[in-house]
Design an enzyme around this catalytic site. Structure first.
Site, short mmCIF file in Angstrom:
data_model
loop_
_atom_site.label_atom_id
_atom_site.label_comp_id
_atom_site.label_asym_id
_atom_site.label_seq_id
_atom_site.Cartn_x
_atom_site.Cartn_y
_atom_site.Cartn_z
CD GLN A 1 44.94 37.27 38.62
OE1 GLN A 1 44.80 37.03 39.84
NE2 GLN A 1 45.76 38.10 38.09
CD GLU A 2 40.58 37.52 32.89
OE1 GLU A 2 40.92 38.60 32.54
OE2 GLU A 2 41.38 36.61 32.10
CB SER A 3 36.08 40.59 36.79
OG SER A 3 35.55 39.42 37.40
#
EC number: 4.2.2.n1
Length: 456
Positions: free
Chosen positions: A313-315
């Site tokens: 989800q972050e990267s």
């Protein structure tokens, strides 16, 4: 038939069975237990099937799953533990129940008229819709009169056969194939592989399968809502009454709703592009970093799938990812956070994962003690995204508005108000894009569920 002893945990119910073929001798029937003997032995024997919506087999521990949690909870109400007997197919499950080899059958069984004539059932605990699932770009019979054009394969002994027989009364050219098994998941995979045009699955399984195999589509619903219930051995005095009383309590206390949310409420609206991209990156990016996620999880109270889902989800598992605000790496750490957790290279995958996991653990420990269970984790993840200060503000606002400040469901409705001047101007930490942590947590839950079930 595989066997697991298991301990008590949450809630449940389920149901089903079929008659023994007249050409085969009936199985030997054991003398029935009683509630008293079940309590004396300290064991409730639960017949079930392996699959994403019932029981998930874990190599390094006891099984998990929706039906497992339900059965564990019912067993706990009797003061016993649940022992799970996993049948290879639906007919095997029904035969085992008829032979007295189990006390209840909990396997996402549809309560149909045919089954009701032969079996005793618990109260209904969930409703699903039977859906025709096909492959994108293939045969897509959206109208019933087109069904005979499709090569349809369904689970042997399932309620789906009853549905097709009913449709076949007016669409006499309809034909289908059956395969034995305990879950429709292999049939969904067969459709994805082009081995059949379509199959039928319950809506909650179809929803899950489409997130693993994005080329699957729901051509149409074949039924309205269908009730799920447990089948049980009616010869056991008092078992039916115990099931009825327990399910009534579980419904009134919100346990059934909570468990349904835990296992099936994690998926938001279906996004084909997002799901297809996720599946590709599970194949071509995750293998590079899985060992690092597993190593980080070994040191902390988090599953590796959770850490991997958060990193995605972050990267999108890109170690060189960078945002306009300067956060970097797989776990998208700020410079100050990296310094706080003791890492000096945010673009190094191992350092980023270790640092992000340590930061999440720190946030988890800082969540107020009154927030318990899964809500504590959702709170910590939201704080990772929006900051702990804004989470405290959301709690204050929830209290003002008469909501439960310790409930993630309530906070998920309150957080978007942090972008409303009427509210954020009265709070200590001011404005925040409060819808973002809500979506952030929802997507991590979805990715985590898919990763946890990737080997099913």
């Amino acid at each position: 038939m595989k066997t697991w002893p298991s301990r008590a945990v949450s809630l449940l119910l389920l149901a089903l069975a079929l008659p023994v073929g007249c050409s085969e001798p009936p199985p030997p029937v054991r003398d029935p237990d009683t509630l008293a003997t079940i309590r004396e032995r300290g064991e409730l024997v639960v017949l079930t099937l392996a699959g994403p919506t019932s029981l998930i087999e874990n190599e390094d521990g006891p099984p998990s799953g929706y039906e497992v949690d339900l059965a564990n909870a019912f067993a706990a109400s009797l003061g016993v533990t649940a022992r799970f007997e996993v049948a290879a197919s639906l007919p095997d499950l029904f035969d085992a129940l008829a032979a007295g080899d189990g006390h209840v059958a909990a396997a996402g069984l549809t309560l149909t008229p045919e089954r009701s004539e032969r079996l005793a059932f618990s109260p209904v605990y969930k409703s699903v819709t039977e859906q025709l699932v096909c492959r994108r770009g293939g045969v897509n019979p959206t109208r019933l009169e087109r069904l005979p054009d499709a090569d349809i394969v369904v689970l042997e002994g399932s309620s789906y056969e009853e549905t097709l027989r009913a449709i076949g009364v007016t669409h006499t050219a309809l034909r289908w194939r059956t395969r034995p098994g305990g879950s429709a998941m292999p049939l969904l995979e067969a459709v994805d592989d082009g081995q059949a045009d379509c199959t039928i699955a319950d809506s909650h399984l179809a929803d899950f399968a489409r997130r693993r195999h994005p080329e699957l589509i729901v051509a149409r619903n074949l039924t309205g809502e269908q009730p799920l219930a447990w089948a049980y051995d009616a010869r056991i005095d008092g078992l039916g009454e115990a099931l009825s009383a327990w399910f009534a309590t579980a419904h009134a206390d919100g346990l059934l709703e909570a468990l349904d949310e835990t296992w099936f409420g994690r998926f938001g609206d279906y996004d084909y592009v997002d799901v297809a991209r996720f599946v590709r990156r599970v194949e071509n990016r995750l293998p590079r970093y899985r060992r690092l996620f597993e190593a980080a999880a070994d040191e902390l109270p988090f599953e590796w799938e959770l850490l991997a889902a958060q990193a995605y989800q972050e990267s999108h598992w890109d170690p060189d990812a960078v945002s306009a605000t300067g956060v970097r790496g797989l776990m998208m750490l700020t410079l100050s956070t990296a310094e706080r957790v003791g890492i000096d290279d945010r673009t190094d995958p191992e350092q980023s994962i270790v640092g992000g996991a340590a930061y999440l653990d720190d946030l988890y420990e800082r969540v107020p003690d009154s927030v318990t269970g899964p809500d504590r984790l959702w709170f910590a993840l939201a704080a990772y995204n929006v900051g702990m200060g804004h989470m405290y503000d959301a709690r204050r606002l929830a209290e003002r508005l008469g909501r439960d400040k310790d409930s993630w469901d309530d906070l998920a409705e309150i957080l978007p108000l942090l972008s409303d001047p009427a509210h954020y101007s009265t709070l200590r930490y001011g404005y925040a894009r409060g819808h973002e942590p809500v979506r952030y947590v929802a997507k991590i839950r979805e990715y985590r569920a898919l990763l946890a079930a990737q080997d099913l």
